[in-house]
Structures are given as C-alpha cells and as structure tokens.
Design an enzyme around this catalytic site. Structure first.
Site, PDB file in Angstrom:
ATOM      1  N   GLY A  48       0.770  -1.246   0.000  1.00  0.00           N
ATOM      2  CA  GLY A  48       0.000   0.000   0.000  1.00  0.00           C
ATOM      3  C   GLY A  48       0.795   1.287   0.000  1.00  0.00           C
ATOM      4  O   GLY A  48       0.341   2.301  -0.511  1.00  0.00           O
ATOM      5  N   GLU A 102       3.748   3.972   6.167  1.00  0.00           N
ATOM      6  CA  GLU A 102       2.529   3.188   5.923  1.00  0.00           C
ATOM      7  C   GLU A 102       1.567   3.972   5.051  1.00  0.00           C
ATOM      8  O   GLU A 102       1.593   5.210   5.029  1.00  0.00           O
ATOM      9  CB  GLU A 102       1.827   2.918   7.267  1.00  0.00           C
ATOM     10  CG  GLU A 102       2.137   1.561   7.868  1.00  0.00           C
ATOM     11  CD  GLU A 102       1.331   0.425   7.234  1.00  0.00           C
ATOM     12  OE1 GLU A 102       0.879   0.556   6.078  1.00  0.00           O
ATOM     13  OE2 GLU A 102       1.172  -0.600   7.909  1.00  0.00           O
ATOM     14  N   ASP A 103       0.698   3.262   4.360  1.00  0.00           N
ATOM     15  CA  ASP A 103      -0.388   3.947   3.650  1.00  0.00           C
ATOM     16  C   ASP A 103      -1.453   4.391   4.641  1.00  0.00           C
ATOM     17  O   ASP A 103      -1.924   5.521   4.603  1.00  0.00           O
ATOM     18  CB  ASP A 103      -0.999   3.042   2.559  1.00  0.00           C
ATOM     19  CG  ASP A 103      -1.385   1.657   3.067  1.00  0.00           C
ATOM     20  OD1 ASP A 103      -1.127   1.326   4.246  1.00  0.00           O
ATOM     21  OD2 ASP A 103      -1.948   0.880   2.275  1.00  0.00           O
ATOM     22  N   ASP A 106      -4.816   1.677  10.803  1.00  0.00           N
ATOM     23  CA  ASP A 106      -6.217   1.422  11.136  1.00  0.00           C
ATOM     24  C   ASP A 106      -6.269   0.947  12.601  1.00  0.00           C
ATOM     25  O   ASP A 106      -6.190   1.760  13.512  1.00  0.00           O
ATOM     26  CB  ASP A 106      -6.729   0.394  10.113  1.00  0.00           C
ATOM     27  CG  ASP A 106      -8.202   0.074  10.221  1.00  0.00           C
ATOM     28  OD1 ASP A 106      -8.974   0.925  10.649  1.00  0.00           O
ATOM     29  OD2 ASP A 106      -8.595  -1.048   9.843  1.00  0.00           O
ATOM     30  N   GLY A 108      -3.870  -0.626  14.042  1.00  0.00           N
ATOM     31  CA  GLY A 108      -2.504  -0.530  14.532  1.00  0.00           C
ATOM     32  C   GLY A 108      -1.808  -1.880  14.651  1.00  0.00           C
ATOM     33  O   GLY A 108      -0.628  -1.944  15.000  1.00  0.00           O
ATOM     34  N   LYS A 134      -6.558   6.361  11.124  1.00  0.00           N
ATOM     35  CA  LYS A 134      -7.958   6.246  11.559  1.00  0.00           C
ATOM     36  C   LYS A 134      -7.983   6.237  13.083  1.00  0.00           C
ATOM     37  O   LYS A 134      -7.948   5.160  13.704  1.00  0.00           O
ATOM     38  CB  LYS A 134      -8.574   4.940  11.030  1.00  0.00           C
ATOM     39  CG  LYS A 134      -8.770   4.861   9.526  1.00  0.00           C
ATOM     40  CD  LYS A 134      -9.434   3.531   9.116  1.00  0.00           C
ATOM     41  CE  LYS A 134      -9.686   3.437   7.628  1.00  0.00           C
ATOM     42  NZ  LYS A 134     -10.203   2.102   7.215  1.00  0.00           N
ATOM     43  N   ASP A 162      -5.895  -0.494  -1.630  1.00  0.00           N
ATOM     44  CA  ASP A 162      -6.655  -1.414  -2.474  1.00  0.00           C
ATOM     45  C   ASP A 162      -7.887  -1.988  -1.798  1.00  0.00           C
ATOM     46  O   ASP A 162      -8.007  -1.988  -0.577  1.00  0.00           O
ATOM     47  CB  ASP A 162      -5.770  -2.608  -2.831  1.00  0.00           C
ATOM     48  CG  ASP A 162      -5.512  -3.510  -1.613  1.00  0.00           C
ATOM     49  OD1 ASP A 162      -5.008  -2.992  -0.597  1.00  0.00           O
ATOM     50  OD2 ASP A 162      -5.863  -4.701  -1.651  1.00  0.00           O
ATOM     51  N   ARG A 168      -5.424   0.421  -6.517  1.00  0.00           N
ATOM     52  CA  ARG A 168      -4.183   1.069  -6.063  1.00  0.00           C
ATOM     53  C   ARG A 168      -3.742   2.202  -6.985  1.00  0.00           C
ATOM     54  O   ARG A 168      -3.093   3.146  -6.556  1.00  0.00           O
ATOM     55  CB  ARG A 168      -3.040   0.048  -5.980  1.00  0.00           C
ATOM     56  CG  ARG A 168      -3.243  -1.042  -4.949  1.00  0.00           C
ATOM     57  CD  ARG A 168      -1.942  -1.809  -4.749  1.00  0.00           C
ATOM     58  NE  ARG A 168      -2.140  -3.083  -4.051  1.00  0.00           N
ATOM     59  CZ  ARG A 168      -2.207  -3.202  -2.737  1.00  0.00           C
ATOM     60  NH1 ARG A 168      -2.109  -2.144  -1.972  1.00  0.00           N
ATOM     61  NH2 ARG A 168      -2.378  -4.377  -2.178  1.00  0.00           N
TER      62      ARG A 168
HETATM   63  P1  IMP Z   1      -4.115  -2.280  10.717  1.00  0.00           P
HETATM   64  O1  IMP Z   1      -3.155  -3.393  10.952  1.00  0.00           O
HETATM   65  O2  IMP Z   1      -5.509  -2.607  11.202  1.00  0.00           O
HETATM   66  O3  IMP Z   1      -3.655  -0.941  11.273  1.00  0.00           O
HETATM   67  O4  IMP Z   1      -4.295  -2.128   9.170  1.00  0.00           O
HETATM   68  C1  IMP Z   1      -3.303  -1.565   8.434  1.00  0.00           C
HETATM   69  C2  IMP Z   1      -3.303  -2.030   7.004  1.00  0.00           C
HETATM   70  O5  IMP Z   1      -4.600  -2.418   6.551  1.00  0.00           O
HETATM   71  C3  IMP Z   1      -2.888  -0.874   6.142  1.00  0.00           C
HETATM   72  O6  IMP Z   1      -1.505  -0.888   5.943  1.00  0.00           O
HETATM   73  C4  IMP Z   1      -3.646  -1.118   4.865  1.00  0.00           C
HETATM   74  O7  IMP Z   1      -2.883  -1.928   4.012  1.00  0.00           O
HETATM   75  C5  IMP Z   1      -4.888  -1.864   5.289  1.00  0.00           C
HETATM   76  N1  IMP Z   1      -6.032  -0.935   5.420  1.00  0.00           N
HETATM   77  C6  IMP Z   1      -6.549  -0.383   6.541  1.00  0.00           C
HETATM   78  N2  IMP Z   1      -7.589   0.414   6.289  1.00  0.00           N
HETATM   79  C7  IMP Z   1      -7.734   0.399   4.940  1.00  0.00           C
HETATM   80  C8  IMP Z   1      -8.641   1.071   4.031  1.00  0.00           C
HETATM   81  O8  IMP Z   1      -9.534   1.859   4.399  1.00  0.00           O
HETATM   82  N3  IMP Z   1      -8.458   0.785   2.721  1.00  0.00           N
HETATM   83  C9  IMP Z   1      -7.490  -0.057   2.251  1.00  0.00           C
HETATM   84  N4  IMP Z   1      -6.635  -0.684   3.055  1.00  0.00           N
HETATM   85  C10 IMP Z   1      -6.755  -0.461   4.389  1.00  0.00           C
HETATM   86 MG    MG Z   2      -0.584  -1.455   4.228  1.00  0.00          MG
END
Ligand code: IMP
Ligand code: MG
Length: 178
Positions: A48, A102-103, A106, A108, A134, A162, A168
């Site tokens: 991402g 990171e992109d 969310d 974490g 977020k 994505d 993407r």
């Molecule tokens: P986390 O581990 O829950 O913080 O999620 C992080 C990863 O989930 C990010 O690096 C993204 O690749 C993916 N992700 C989280 N939210 C979104 C979204 O709204 N759209 C697309 N990918 C997301």
């Molecule tokens: Mg990611």
C-alpha cells in the site's frame, strides 16, 4: 463512481489535496531529520505505501536510505489481528534511525507487529509516518509520529490502497459507497 468487484466507490479526496498533505509531512521530516549524523532509513510497507513513499522521498532534502518490508493482515475490507512479515527489511538497521512509512494505520496491528520486529535489531530510533490515520479504529499505544491526514472508519482505496488488490492506481482517494 467506480466499481471494484462487488463494491462501488466515489471520490473523497482529490490528488491535489493529497499532494498538499504529503508536502506537509515532508516539511516536518526535513525539520526533524535534516541534521541527522547518519542517513535515516525509510521503510515502506508494501504494497500500500509504494505511491506515498515514492512521492514523499522526492520531497526530502537530506540523504536517506529507502527500503521495503511486506506484512499481511487485511482481508477484503476487514483488518485481522494475525499479522505476519512476508518480507523483511534486508539491510542492517542496528544503531540507525528508522522511519516506517505506511499507507494507512487502522487498528494498529500491522504497525505494532513491525515495530516489535524492528526493535529486535536494535535500531537507534523508530518513528511512524502514515498517509492516513484512523484514530477511532486505533487500538495500540505506539505513537503515530507523522500522520498526513486523519479519516473516520470508512474504507478507502486509491493512491496505493486497495480493495482485494484493485484500486491502487487511482490518483484520487475513493470511499466505499455500497
Ligand atoms: P491495521 O493493521 O488494522 O492498522 O491495518 C493496516 C493495514 O490495513 C494498512 O496498511 C492497509 O494496508 C490496510 N487498510 C486499513 N484500512 C484500509 C482502508 O480503508 N483501505 C485499504 N486498506 C486499508
Ligand atoms: Mg498497508
């Protein structure tokens, strides 16, 4: 409006606004790392972050290294708690200043997993830089040092992000709308 598999997405944030947010983060990094003794290592989290990282490092006016890691946690539109490292950093990081790019952060889970892994190699410092944060979904305690933009709990695609590997390449950020 665009369709990716079964879902529709509408424009949310135009490319021009993303560019301004990237400028803002780059300015902060230039202030914080401009006088570093040793070049910091920018670690893009694949897939991402590829677009954000490439736009970001072009705006940095100090010498740095750029590398990538790959983790996986997301399944469709839901974050899962099981995160695994699919590809490691591949360069020595002991004593180095690391900036993980990171992109989107969310829950974490991904970033926490990565930071725990990286710490095992004794870097001098680790900071987190993300295009999107977020805050309402974030459940971890690791500080998010540089967040270009904050959004709510909506699911977005574009600019590297994505939905099941599609979307993407979109220049603008799009949000799911049914
Ligand atoms: P986390 O581990 O829950 O913080 O999620 C992080 C990863 O989930 C990010 O690096 C993204 O690749 C993916 N992700 C989280 N939210 C979104 C979204 O709204 N759209 C697309 N990918 C997301
Ligand atoms: Mg990611």
């Amino acid at each position: 409006m665009i369709k990716l598999y079964d879902k529709h997405f509408k424009p949310l944030i135009p490319a021009s606004q993303i560019a301004e947010a990237v400028d803002g983060v780059a300015r902060r990094l230039n202030e914080d790392y401009g006088t570093s003794q040793q070049p910091p290592v920018f670690v893009g989290v694949l897939n991402g972050a590829f677009m954000f990282l490439s736009d970001l490092v072009k705006r940095l006016d100090f010498v740095c290294e750029v590398t990538f890691v790959k983790v996986s946690s997301y399944d469709g539109m839901a974050s899962t708690d099981t995160v695994s490292t699919v590809m490691g950093v591949g360069c020595p990081i002991e004593g180095r200043d690391m900036v993980v790019v990171e992109d989107i952060v969310d829950t974490g889970a991904s970033i926490e997993h990565l930071v725990v892994e990286l710490r095992k190699s004794n870097p001098r410092s680790i900071r987190i830089c993300t295009l999107f944060f977020k805050p309402q979904a974030y459940r971890k305690s690791i500080p998010i040092d540089y967040a270009a933009m904050e959004i709510g709990n909506e699911f977005v695609v574009g600019y590297g992000m994505d939905y099941n590997q599609l979307g993407r390449n979109l220049r603008d950020i799009h949000v799911v709308c049914g």
